[in-house]
Scaffold this motif. Structure first.
Motif, PDB file in Angstrom:
ATOM      1  N   SER A 178     -28.093  61.463 -27.348  1.00  0.00           N
ATOM      2  CA  SER A 178     -27.112  60.709 -28.130  1.00  0.00           C
ATOM      3  C   SER A 178     -26.506  59.534 -27.374  1.00  0.00           C
ATOM      4  CB  SER A 178     -25.983  61.646 -28.585  1.00  0.00           C
ATOM      5  OG  SER A 178     -25.380  62.256 -27.463  1.00  0.00           O
ATOM      6  N   ALA A 179     -27.129  59.144 -26.241  1.00  0.00           N
ATOM      7  CA  ALA A 179     -26.614  57.998 -25.487  1.00  0.00           C
ATOM      8  C   ALA A 179     -26.753  56.722 -26.325  1.00  0.00           C
ATOM      9  CB  ALA A 179     -27.371  57.852 -24.174  1.00  0.00           C
ATOM     10  N   ASP A 180     -25.819  55.813 -26.173  1.00  0.00           N
ATOM     11  CA  ASP A 180     -25.865  54.548 -26.921  1.00  0.00           C
ATOM     12  C   ASP A 180     -27.160  53.795 -26.653  1.00  0.00           C
ATOM     13  OD1 ASP A 180     -23.361  55.074 -27.957  1.00  0.00           O
ATOM     14  OD2 ASP A 180     -22.306  53.988 -26.380  1.00  0.00           O
ATOM     15  N   ILE A 181     -27.623  53.849 -25.389  1.00  0.00           N
ATOM     16  CA  ILE A 181     -28.851  53.122 -25.038  1.00  0.00           C
ATOM     17  C   ILE A 181     -30.083  53.746 -25.700  1.00  0.00           C
ATOM     18  CG2 ILE A 181     -28.057  52.076 -22.879  1.00  0.00           C
ATOM     19  CD1 ILE A 181     -29.135  54.450 -21.347  1.00  0.00           C
ATOM     20  N   THR A 182     -30.049  55.076 -25.928  1.00  0.00           N
ATOM     21  CA  THR A 182     -31.152  55.738 -26.635  1.00  0.00           C
ATOM     22  C   THR A 182     -31.168  55.299 -28.094  1.00  0.00           C
ATOM     23  OG1 THR A 182     -30.844  57.668 -25.202  1.00  0.00           O
ATOM     24  CG2 THR A 182     -32.234  57.961 -27.137  1.00  0.00           C
ATOM     25  N   MET A 183     -29.982  55.227 -28.695  1.00  0.00           N
ATOM     26  CA  MET A 183     -29.908  54.797 -30.097  1.00  0.00           C
ATOM     27  C   MET A 183     -30.370  53.347 -30.244  1.00  0.00           C
ATOM     28  SD  MET A 183     -26.530  56.681 -31.675  1.00  0.00           S
ATOM     29  CE  MET A 183     -25.435  56.842 -30.271  1.00  0.00           C
ATOM     30  N   ASP A 184     -30.033  52.517 -29.277  1.00  0.00           N
ATOM     31  CA  ASP A 184     -30.517  51.124 -29.298  1.00  0.00           C
ATOM     32  C   ASP A 184     -32.041  51.093 -29.217  1.00  0.00           C
ATOM     33  OD1 ASP A 184     -27.935  50.165 -29.449  1.00  0.00           O
ATOM     34  OD2 ASP A 184     -27.745  49.810 -27.283  1.00  0.00           O
ATOM     35  N   ALA A 185     -32.604  51.966 -28.382  1.00  0.00           N
ATOM     36  CA  ALA A 185     -34.065  52.037 -28.233  1.00  0.00           C
ATOM     37  C   ALA A 185     -34.717  52.478 -29.542  1.00  0.00           C
ATOM     38  CB  ALA A 185     -34.430  52.997 -27.101  1.00  0.00           C
ATOM     39  N   ILE A 186     -34.114  53.456 -30.221  1.00  0.00           N
ATOM     40  CA  ILE A 186     -34.645  53.927 -31.509  1.00  0.00           C
ATOM     41  C   ILE A 186     -34.666  52.779 -32.519  1.00  0.00           C
ATOM     42  CG2 ILE A 186     -34.134  55.385 -33.522  1.00  0.00           C
ATOM     43  CD1 ILE A 186     -35.288  57.075 -31.360  1.00  0.00           C
ATOM     44  N   ARG A 187     -33.587  52.006 -32.565  1.00  0.00           N
ATOM     45  CA  ARG A 187     -33.526  50.876 -33.504  1.00  0.00           C
ATOM     46  C   ARG A 187     -34.616  49.847 -33.187  1.00  0.00           C
ATOM     47  NH1 ARG A 187     -27.926  51.405 -32.176  1.00  0.00           N
ATOM     48  NH2 ARG A 187     -26.816  52.573 -33.787  1.00  0.00           N
ATOM     49  N   GLN A 188     -34.813  49.594 -31.879  1.00  0.00           N
ATOM     50  CA  GLN A 188     -35.824  48.611 -31.473  1.00  0.00           C
ATOM     51  C   GLN A 188     -37.232  49.096 -31.820  1.00  0.00           C
ATOM     52  OE1 GLN A 188     -35.247  47.184 -27.468  1.00  0.00           O
ATOM     53  NE2 GLN A 188     -37.085  45.909 -27.527  1.00  0.00           N
ATOM     54  N   ILE A 189     -37.483  50.394 -31.601  1.00  0.00           N
ATOM     55  CA  ILE A 189     -38.796  50.966 -31.937  1.00  0.00           C
ATOM     56  C   ILE A 189     -39.050  50.827 -33.435  1.00  0.00           C
ATOM     57  CG2 ILE A 189     -40.079  53.147 -32.130  1.00  0.00           C
ATOM     58  CD1 ILE A 189     -38.798  53.926 -29.414  1.00  0.00           C
ATOM     59  N   ARG A 190     -38.036  51.123 -34.238  1.00  0.00           N
ATOM     60  CA  ARG A 190     -38.199  51.000 -35.692  1.00  0.00           C
ATOM     61  C   ARG A 190     -38.506  49.567 -36.104  1.00  0.00           C
ATOM     62  NH1 ARG A 190     -33.158  54.882 -37.615  1.00  0.00           N
ATOM     63  NH2 ARG A 190     -34.352  56.823 -37.810  1.00  0.00           N
ATOM     64  N   SER A 191     -37.846  48.606 -35.440  1.00  0.00           N
ATOM     65  CA  SER A 191     -38.096  47.201 -35.795  1.00  0.00           C
ATOM     66  C   SER A 191     -39.501  46.771 -35.381  1.00  0.00           C
ATOM     67  CB  SER A 191     -37.042  46.295 -35.144  1.00  0.00           C
ATOM     68  OG  SER A 191     -37.186  46.278 -33.740  1.00  0.00           O
ATOM     69  N   ILE A 192     -40.003  47.316 -34.257  1.00  0.00           N
ATOM     70  CA  ILE A 192     -41.360  47.000 -33.795  1.00  0.00           C
ATOM     71  C   ILE A 192     -42.400  47.633 -34.721  1.00  0.00           C
ATOM     72  CG2 ILE A 192     -43.055  47.477 -31.959  1.00  0.00           C
ATOM     73  CD1 ILE A 192     -40.693  47.276 -29.968  1.00  0.00           C
ATOM     74  N   CYS A 193     -42.143  48.889 -35.102  1.00  0.00           N
ATOM     75  CA  CYS A 193     -43.141  49.657 -35.852  1.00  0.00           C
ATOM     76  C   CYS A 193     -43.316  49.184 -37.291  1.00  0.00           C
ATOM     77  CB  CYS A 193     -42.753  51.134 -35.863  1.00  0.00           C
ATOM     78  SG  CYS A 193     -42.898  51.936 -34.254  1.00  0.00           S
ATOM     79  N   GLY A 194     -42.217  48.811 -37.938  1.00  0.00           N
ATOM     80  CA  GLY A 194     -42.321  48.394 -39.329  1.00  0.00           C
ATOM     81  C   GLY A 194     -42.417  49.571 -40.275  1.00  0.00           C
ATOM     82  N   LYS A 195     -42.868  49.305 -41.499  1.00  0.00           N
ATOM     83  CA  LYS A 195     -42.829  50.317 -42.559  1.00  0.00           C
ATOM     84  C   LYS A 195     -43.946  51.347 -42.468  1.00  0.00           C
ATOM     85  CE  LYS A 195     -40.439  47.361 -45.892  1.00  0.00           C
ATOM     86  NZ  LYS A 195     -40.487  46.726 -47.227  1.00  0.00           N
ATOM     87  N   GLN A 196     -44.947  51.102 -41.605  1.00  0.00           N
ATOM     88  CA  GLN A 196     -46.051  52.056 -41.493  1.00  0.00           C
ATOM     89  C   GLN A 196     -45.748  53.205 -40.539  1.00  0.00           C
ATOM     90  OE1 GLN A 196     -49.078  48.680 -40.928  1.00  0.00           O
ATOM     91  NE2 GLN A 196     -50.374  50.389 -41.561  1.00  0.00           N
ATOM     92  N   CYS A 197     -44.591  53.163 -39.884  1.00  0.00           N
ATOM     93  CA  CYS A 197     -44.277  54.160 -38.863  1.00  0.00           C
ATOM     94  C   CYS A 197     -42.968  54.882 -39.191  1.00  0.00           C
ATOM     95  CB  CYS A 197     -44.155  53.494 -37.494  1.00  0.00           C
ATOM     96  SG  CYS A 197     -45.617  52.579 -37.030  1.00  0.00           S
ATOM     97  N   TYR A 198     -42.912  56.117 -38.714  1.00  0.00           N
ATOM     98  CA  TYR A 198     -41.747  56.971 -38.968  1.00  0.00           C
ATOM     99  C   TYR A 198     -41.336  57.647 -37.666  1.00  0.00           C
ATOM    100  CZ  TYR A 198     -43.538  56.237 -43.664  1.00  0.00           C
ATOM    101  OH  TYR A 198     -44.000  55.654 -44.814  1.00  0.00           O
TER     102      TYR A 198
END
Length: 701
Positions: A134-154
């Motif tokens: 639940s670290a803030d930096i982990t949540m930032d990483a999750i957001r960045q991964i989602r933006s990189i992956c796009g709609k084809q990834c979950y």
């Protein structure tokens, strides 16, 4: 009286100081970290918590997620994996090309491993982070991964959950406060005798809420539940004190020519009355601090602090505001909508046996429902999110495509004999619901020596002291099936390695279930005992604490029993907190009426007239207070998309109404029934009993 006179004399400096303190309080509130991970509040000495520290210290890994990629060519998946690896705080990503070059067909993997990580249209990769769940930096990483992956990834996993929870909370919280303020203001406009005074109340309470939230900075962090509920609860609970001061001031104005003298008298009267009233509320919140699941301590400290600050504001900031705005406040006064309750009280007293019968009939089904509700709670935090959230969709994909509902991590002594490890893996994979165990001994099959594995894989799964394995399960977290599975896996693990640890979301949830089940009993016992002692001291009685607590406990049983009969499942934290909050916040209604009943009895009235007068005098205050608590919480309950927040606010709103009804109808009936017992067991009323006996003797003779 010196304090009251000082408040009146220094009203302008008090207002200036309050405004000045609001500035650092605002920055303190903004700088307080909010924790969205419920598992962080488990006791430090548990294996699951210790194991998380080992994972971080030995492997440099904290959070873990599965990423599902749909309908993407192998080369593009490899390129995507490389991009994810470059995201800050991503420690490592495990996929097919971690084992072999992508020029080698995937089908060369052992059949079972290939099937488990691939379907006709999707593939799965595991991502490890070098920061905690639940670290803030982990949540930032999750957001960045989602933006990189796009709609084809979950993206699945606890970090994805807390990220979505945080984003949803931050969007909703300003609206919570707005709704609570608007509805509380509407309730006060309807029930009070001035159009302007509700806004003065809100300004005074708002300053104290800001000071409370600002001083949370010194706690380091608070939970998102505490942040979401504390402002609404403080507004609802401390509104009573403001109403009491306003009524007292208006009474004193009729007795004094000078408004300063009237306010000084009102502050003195309010301080005496409100201190006694607030002690029970503070005791209810302090009881939460006895939870070993430390989120209770988090909420308890913040709310107890909020009540104390509310009392302080009521006898300093609010009197100063009222004196400064006295002329417009008096000009905007109107006739109160609440009628005289004398006739209502008379009719209620006449049929009091009916309410005794209702009380007796309600107790068994209410208590049965209450006990059932406590056993029907859910612990899976994913269930508190709307179904269209990214985390919920990702978890559904993981379950549908790969039949994975939860993932455990196994930490094993790195020096354990390889044959013993393989034997243990075989036993674990025979456990019902276990899909497979993924480790160095299983990733390439038993016939492949460990030495030929890529160094990147060995670094991920083995350190100098520990070996890491992943166990994928078909069972959802926090269910009976997965808990039985964890027990069986732990039994196997301890036979091979007594120091080994099974960690992850499901084992942590299992610990949380066992911890909070114990906490529920402890917190209930502590809150009832503390409030019993306070009532006994305030009322100077042995019998009255039993009567008052039984009335509020009935209201709690009804409130928490209804979800069982309505087929609703509550989040696990709700029954623990609500039973304590409802007892602490609404027992004041019962104390108010009982204190007046005692005064009337000691003053010479017979029991029916004493109870009738107490009921008529108390109902307006109880109505305003209960309606304020209902208004401040009901709107949030209806609006919120987070089930924990919505459920707790709905329980508080309904609890306010049920407690109001219970005190208004059941308490007078019990006071009439137990009048003789009360007189015999209450200090200052025994003399009354003797005088009544003498009167009876005179009549008989």
């Amino acid at each position: 009286m010196n304090f009251a006179k000082a408040v009146v004399k220094y009203r302008i400096p008090i207002l200036i100081l309050a405004l000045v303190l609001s500035v650092p309080a605002f920055f303190g509130m903004a700088g307080t970290r909010i924790n969205y991970d419920m598992l962080d509040y488990l006791p430090e000495d548990m294996d699951t918590v210790t194991g998380q520290k080992v994972l971080m210290d030995e492997f440099g890994k904290g959070a873990f997620s599965f990423i599902i990629v749909e309908d993407m060519p192998v080369k593009d998946v490899a390129a995507l994996k490389e991009k994810i690896e470059n995201v800050e705080h991503v420690d490592s990503v495990v996929w097919y090309d971690s084992l072999m070059d992508i020029s080698v067909p995937m089908e060369l993997l052992p059949d079972r491993i290939y099937r488990e990580f691939n379907t006709d249209h999707s593939t799965m990769m595991a991502v490890f982070f070098d920061s905690s769940t639940s670290a803030d930096i982990t949540m930032d990483a999750i957001r960045q991964i989602r933006s990189i992956c796009g709609k084809q990834c979950y993206v699945s996993g606890m970090s994805a959950l807390v990220t979505d929870l945080k984003d949803l909370c931050e969007n909703e919280e300003p609206v919570y406060v707005g709704i609570a303020v608007a509805l509380a203001c509407a309730a006060m406009l309807l029930l009070l005798d001035s159009f302007l005074v509700p806004f003065v109340f809100l300004a005074s309470i708002g300053i104290m809420i800001l000071l409370n939230m600002g001083t949370n900075y010194f706690l380091g962090e608070i939970s998102y539940i505490t942040k979401a509920l504390s402002a609404v609860l403080q507004l609802a609970v401390t509104m009573d004190y403001s109403i009491f001061l306003w009524h007292s001031y208006n009474e004193q104005r009729r007795k004094h020519d000078n408004i300063n003298d009237a306010m000084a008298a009102a502050v003195k009267e309010t301080l005496t009355s409100v201190l006694g009233s607030s002690i029970t509320t503070v005791a209810g919140f302090i009881a939460l601090c006895f939870m070993s699941f430390t989120m209770g301590r988090d909420l308890g400290i913040v709310m107890a602090k909020g009540v104390l600050l509310g009392v302080l504001g009521c006898v300093t900031v609010l009197p100063a505001m009222i004196l400064v705005l006295d002329k417009p406040l008096q000009k905007t006064k109107h006739k109160a909508l609440i009628p005289n309750m004398g006739r209502f009280a008379e009719r209620t007293i006449k049929i009091f046996p009916v309410f005794l019968a209702i009380f007796a009939l309600l107790v068994p089904p209410a208590y049965y429902g209450y006990k059932k509700t406590a056993n029907e709670v859910y612990y899976d935090m994913g269930e508190c999110l709307p179904k269209d959230m990214a985390y919920v969709i990702a978890n559904s994909k993981l379950r549908e495509d790969f039949n994975i509902a939860s993932t455990h991590m196994l930490l094993l002594d790195a020096g354990l004999d390889p044959k013993a490890v393989r034997s243990m893996i075989d036993e674990m994979e025979d456990v019902e619901g276990v899909k497979y165990v993924l480790g160095l001994k299983s990733v390439m099959g038993a016939s492949i020596p460990e030495e030929i594995l890529p160094a990147s894989i060995k670094d991920i799964l083995k350190s100098d002291n520990w070996e890491l394995m992943l166990i994928n399960s078909e069972y959802n977290v926090a269910g009976d099936e997965v808990n039985a599975q964890i027990n069986e896996l732990n039994a196997i693990l301890k036979r091979y390695d007594r120091g080994g640890m099974l960690i992850g979301e499901a084992p942590c949830m299992k610990d949380m279930i066992e911890t909070t089940d114990h906490d529920f009993k402890v917190v209930n016992a502590v809150s009832i005992l503390a409030i019993f002692v306070i009532i006994a001291l305030v009322e100077k009685s042995i019998s009255l604490p039993f009567i008052l607590i039984s009335v509020i406990e009935l209201a709690i049983f009804v409130n928490l029993g209804l979800p069982h009969y309505m087929g609703q499942s509550l989040p696990f934290i709700a029954p623990i907190c609500i039973s304590t909050i409802q007892l602490g916040a609404t027992v004041d209604y019962a104390i108010l009426m009982t204190t007046r009943y005692k005064e009337e009895r000691i003053g010479g009235k017979n029991k029916k007239k004493a109870v009738g007068t107490a009921l008529a005098a108390s109902v307006p205050s109880i109505l305003v207070s209960g309606t304020g608590l209902f208004a401040a919480t009901f709107g949030v309950a209806v609006y919120s998309n987070i089930d924990i927040i919505s459920s707790m606010c709905m329980l508080m709103a309904r609890g306010a109404v049920v407690s109001m009804l219970s005190v208004t109808f059941v308490l007078p009936a019990l006071l009439l029934l137990c009048d003789g017992l009360i007189r015999a067991t209450t200090f200052g009323m025994k003399q009354l009993e003797k005088s009544e006996n003498k009167k009876m003797e005179v009549r008989v003779s």
